[in-house]
Design a protein around this motif. Structure first.
Motif, PDB file in Angstrom:
ATOM      1  N   PRO A 484      12.724  25.906  15.642  1.00  0.00           N
ATOM      2  CA  PRO A 484      12.287  27.142  16.315  1.00  0.00           C
ATOM      3  C   PRO A 484      12.060  28.298  15.349  1.00  0.00           C
ATOM      4  O   PRO A 484      11.224  29.155  15.598  1.00  0.00           O
ATOM      5  N   VAL A 485      12.819  28.308  14.233  1.00  0.00           N
ATOM      6  CA  VAL A 485      12.710  29.407  13.262  1.00  0.00           C
ATOM      7  C   VAL A 485      12.609  28.799  11.863  1.00  0.00           C
ATOM      8  O   VAL A 485      13.292  27.823  11.551  1.00  0.00           O
ATOM      9  N   VAL A 486      11.742  29.356  11.034  1.00  0.00           N
ATOM     10  CA  VAL A 486      11.648  28.949   9.628  1.00  0.00           C
ATOM     11  C   VAL A 486      11.838  30.176   8.746  1.00  0.00           C
ATOM     12  O   VAL A 486      11.576  31.313   9.162  1.00  0.00           O
ATOM     13  N   GLY A 487      12.292  29.939   7.526  1.00  0.00           N
ATOM     14  CA  GLY A 487      12.412  31.032   6.570  1.00  0.00           C
ATOM     15  C   GLY A 487      11.053  31.453   6.046  1.00  0.00           C
ATOM     16  O   GLY A 487      10.114  30.647   5.968  1.00  0.00           O
ATOM     17  N   LEU A 488      10.934  32.710   5.689  1.00  0.00           N
ATOM     18  CA  LEU A 488       9.652  33.248   5.212  1.00  0.00           C
ATOM     19  C   LEU A 488       9.601  33.172   3.690  1.00  0.00           C
ATOM     20  O   LEU A 488       9.720  34.176   2.978  1.00  0.00           O
ATOM     21  N   GLN A 489       9.408  31.959   3.180  1.00  0.00           N
ATOM     22  CA  GLN A 489       9.297  31.734   1.736  1.00  0.00           C
ATOM     23  C   GLN A 489       7.909  32.152   1.273  1.00  0.00           C
ATOM     24  O   GLN A 489       6.908  31.560   1.686  1.00  0.00           O
ATOM     25  N   PRO A 490       7.780  33.188   0.434  1.00  0.00           N
ATOM     26  CA  PRO A 490       6.434  33.623   0.020  1.00  0.00           C
ATOM     27  C   PRO A 490       5.808  32.645  -0.967  1.00  0.00           C
ATOM     28  O   PRO A 490       6.499  31.918  -1.684  1.00  0.00           O
ATOM     29  N   ALA A 491       4.478  32.652  -0.997  1.00  0.00           N
ATOM     30  CA  ALA A 491       3.741  31.814  -1.948  1.00  0.00           C
ATOM     31  C   ALA A 491       3.804  32.438  -3.336  1.00  0.00           C
ATOM     32  O   ALA A 491       3.870  33.660  -3.495  1.00  0.00           O
ATOM     33  N   GLU A 492       3.781  31.589  -4.359  1.00  0.00           N
ATOM     34  CA  GLU A 492       3.772  32.081  -5.736  1.00  0.00           C
ATOM     35  C   GLU A 492       2.427  32.721  -6.060  1.00  0.00           C
ATOM     36  O   GLU A 492       1.439  32.540  -5.354  1.00  0.00           O
ATOM     37  N   GLY A 493       2.397  33.458  -7.160  1.00  0.00           N
ATOM     38  CA  GLY A 493       1.170  34.116  -7.572  1.00  0.00           C
ATOM     39  C   GLY A 493       0.047  33.124  -7.811  1.00  0.00           C
ATOM     40  O   GLY A 493       0.264  32.035  -8.367  1.00  0.00           O
ATOM     41  N   VAL A 494      -1.161  33.491  -7.415  1.00  0.00           N
ATOM     42  CA  VAL A 494      -2.303  32.584  -7.506  1.00  0.00           C
ATOM     43  C   VAL A 494      -2.616  32.234  -8.954  1.00  0.00           C
ATOM     44  O   VAL A 494      -2.788  31.054  -9.300  1.00  0.00           O
ATOM     45  N   GLN A 495      -2.698  33.216  -9.831  1.00  0.00           N
ATOM     46  CA  GLN A 495      -3.060  32.934 -11.218  1.00  0.00           C
ATOM     47  C   GLN A 495      -2.010  32.069 -11.899  1.00  0.00           C
ATOM     48  O   GLN A 495      -2.346  31.147 -12.663  1.00  0.00           O
TER      49      GLN A 495
END
Length: 701
Positions: A484-495
């Motif tokens: 029902p809930v997931v952690g908000l793990q951000p994506a790493e930098g694109v470059q």
């Protein structure tokens, strides 16, 4: 002596009024007349500045009535004296006032009639053109955003019932092309030279709204000089940088998942296991422990898919050996290469419809949860490539994908970014963007398969069958599968991720060769447009997907090129595939035109710009004919002997636009001259050019 009218008391009594009204009633009427007259005058004056007349009139009447009542209550003598003086003034000016009131009434009727006729004409006339808003987003989010945009356009109507807005939602082509697009003010490439600067081709209409997959993708694109403080600068900042970006919050979230087809899922499913693994390594170990031996993880191409780019670091870190090169081969199998998640899932849906094979149980699919929801629920996918299907029908149910989660798999946050372009930043357009953002706040994309900004699956509204809530997929695959809930793990930098992928991949040098003879101006069999247009589209897609440490060159060939073309739009020497080099190649591809006679294929190959070591020639042609390739026997003998000895690592790929086939002469002889390991031929199919270019590059690597 007193008479009937004598006496001091009689002389002090005021004479009787002819109207016969009691004094208190006369006073009340006078007060009402003054109050109403004052109310009208004050309300008209206030209405000129702000508000509606009737609202102002009501407020003014209440205030004046309260003041009048207070005067009569606390200062009765003064109030009566004022009323007497006003009454005498009205008595003498009554006739003039009556004529004035009558004239005003006639004028009011005339004005009201004119306004009524004008309003009636407006309501019965044809609707004008609605203001168009242009939205750019990832291919995976086309379906939900188009559904929301259609509702917004239908709800936004004026008093006549006319639509105020139309919304066009188009797909982006990935973070790397997007970087160049915004850097070049939404053009595909730099102009070939100053004389042809007006020949640049736009990516498409410049977007008013951009919904990237993640904040990392937004941070990657170049910002104008005036971008700092753009949110505070408002419209006045538009002149400082072009374009000007204004982030306005997130539209929802969607975690990246690894999904298994039903047969493999039945082996892995465990009702007591935690729905979220501690990391991707633990998730892959769980698959292996259940007997699922994965040969690959199907992930789209990172250069053209932000979602694939975001999931790559977790896939690299999931194996204990730490060899990114092996991990890259594991994450991009040659038979499952696709430019985006929609293309990949469309391939599975087409296989399900054909019922030509069983779903593979030895691959996992890395895609965002939201597009997996659309696939499993039978919704249309992407840019009209896959229509809606009955997801419960046996063929499609067998190909259902079941998601698996890990804490290190990032969550995409889909920011809403307003994009302002110089010359287009009008108040009307700015207001339309604000209206759409407010509408999305009242009608969030959680009704289109997204989680909310906290990573929570919202419940479906009772009786709402028109929308597509994620909880419905949860009821299909199970609560123990979809947390029902997931952690908000951000994506790493694109470059940073691009650099890591570049180091993990083998570098490839490619010499692109394009046949621009007159026959390439012919129509493509079964397709709109010329063979040259299709060939250049394929090559542009291929150049887009090259990484920065690859090398690329371009050579055009015909026996007599169009006037000035060799000078202005000739070859591009081989160099590292930097943004400037890729832009130069794209500019030449954009500017080429068909003309002249066929140059023999062997001559074109002999003139190729190839260096030492392992090299690749990609020749795009319509195949030509034996008549334009005289002495093909001696030429192929020279290619297979002296030429290959001079370039021992050279590989040739002939890409045919039609009408010739790979078995036709002279293509077959040319390919055979390079041997089974050095020569091959492919023919462009009906699949998107970006997908075919991706497959070719994957095989070359």
């Amino acid at each position: 002596m007193t008479g009937p009218h004598g006496g001091d008391g009689d002389r002090s009594r005021p004479p009787a009024r002819r109207d016969g009204l009691p004094g208190w009633l006369r006073r009340l009427l006078q007060v009402l007349v003054l109050d109403l007259a004052s109310t009208v005058v004050i309300s008209l004056g206030v209405t000129l500045v702000h508000g509606a007349f009737w609202l102002n009139a009501a407020v003014s009447l209440l205030v004046i009535a309260a003041v009048t009542a207070g005067l009569f209550a606390f200062y009765p003598d003064h109030a009566h004296a004022v009323m007497e003086r006003v009454s005498r003034a009205l008595k003498w000016g009554g006739a003039a006032l009556a004529w004035w009131v009558a004239g005003a009434a006639v004028m009011a009727l005339v004005l009201l009639a004119g306004v009524g006729v004008h309003r009636l004409g407006e309501r019965t006339g044809a609707c004008g053109q609605p203001l168009e808003l242009r939205v750019l987003t990832a291919p995976e989010t086309l379906t939900p955003l188009r559904a929301a945009a259609a509702e917004f356009a239908g709800d936004g109507r004026d008093d006549r019932g006319c639509r105020k807005y139309s919304v066009t939602v188009v797909p982006e082509t990935g973070p790397v092309p997007l970087y160049d697009g915004f850097r070049l003010l939404w053009r595909r490439s730099e102009p070939a030279d100053e004389r042809h600067s007006d020949a640049q081709q736009l990516f498409g209409p410049q977007p008013d709204i951009w919904v990237p997959s993640s904040t990392a993708e937004y941070d990657f694109v170049p910002k104008g000089a005036g971008q700092a403080g753009a949110a505070e600068a408002g419209a006045a900042g538009a002149a400082k940088g072009d374009p000007l970006f204004r982030p306005r919050g997130t539209l929802g979230t969607s975690p990246l998942v690894l999904a298994l087809f039903t047969k493999a899922h039945e082996s892995v499913a465990d009702p007591i296991a935690a729905p979220i693994a501690t990391d991707t390594a633990a998730l892959l170990k769980r698959f292996a422990d259940a007997g699922v031996r994965l040969r690959a993880i199907a992930r789209p191409i990172p250069e053209t898919s932000t979602a694939a780019l975001a999931v790559t670091p977790a896939l690299y870190d999931a194996t204990p050996d730490g060899d990114d090169r092996e991990d890259e081969r594991f994450a991009e199998p040659a038979d499952l290469v696709a430019p985006d998640a929609v293309s990949l899932l469309c391939r599975f849906r087409q296989q399900a419809a054909a019922q030509a094979s069983e779903p593979p149980d030895d691959i996992a699919v890395a895609v965002p949860e939201q597009v997996l929801h659309d696939y499993d629920m039978g919704r249309p996918l992407g840019d009209d490539r896959c229509g809606a299907v009955d997801a419960d029908a046996a063929p499609y149910a067998a190909w259902r994908l079941h998601p698996y989660y890990a804490t290190d798999l990032p969550t995409l946050d889909y920011p809403f970014v307003q994009v302002r372009w110089r010359g287009q930043d009008t108040r009307e357009r700015d207001a339309a963007v604000a209206d759409l953002r407010r509408w999305l706040e009242r009608n969030p994309l959680t009704a289109q398969g997204f989680r909310d900004e906290r990573g929570v699956i919202p419940p479906a509204n009772e009786g709402d069958a028109a929308h597509h809530y994620l909880s419905r997929l949860q009821s299909v695959v199970g609560n123990r599968v979809m947390p029902p809930v997931v952690g908000l793990q951000p994506a790493e930098g694109v470059q940073r991720t691009l650099d890591r992928i570049g180091a993990a991949r083998p570098r490839i040098p490619v010499s692109l060769m394009l046949d621009v003879s007159g026959s390439m101006g012919g129509a493509t069999p079964g397709r709109d447009g010329s063979r040259l247009a299709r060939g250049t589209s394929f090559l542009r897609s291929l150049v887009t997907q090259l990484q920065s440490n690859d090398r690329v060159s371009l050579q055009v060939s015909s026996s007599t090129a169009p006037a000035g073309s060799r000078e202005t739009f000739g070859n591009v020497p081989q160099d590292t595939a930097s943004p400037d080099q890729k832009s130069a190649v794209a500019s030449r591809l954009q500017a080429v035109a068909s003309g002249g006679a066929d140059q023999p294929l062997s001559d074109a190959i002999a003139a190729a710009d190839v260096g030492s070591g392992r090299q690749n020639i990609i020749l795009v042609t319509d195949g030509q004919s034996p008549a334009t390739n005289p002495g093909i026997g001696s030429r192929t003998e020279w290619l297979s002997g002296e030429f290959r000895d001079r370039h021992p690592g050279l590989r040739l790929t002939v890409v045919l636009t039609g009408p010739a086939a790979c078995g036709s002469a002279p293509v077959r002889q040319i390919v055979d001259a390079f041997g089974p390991d050095g020569g091959r031929c492919v023919r462009l199919t009906d699949a998107p050019e970006a997908e075919q270019a991706a497959e070719l590059l994957s095989e070359l690597r």
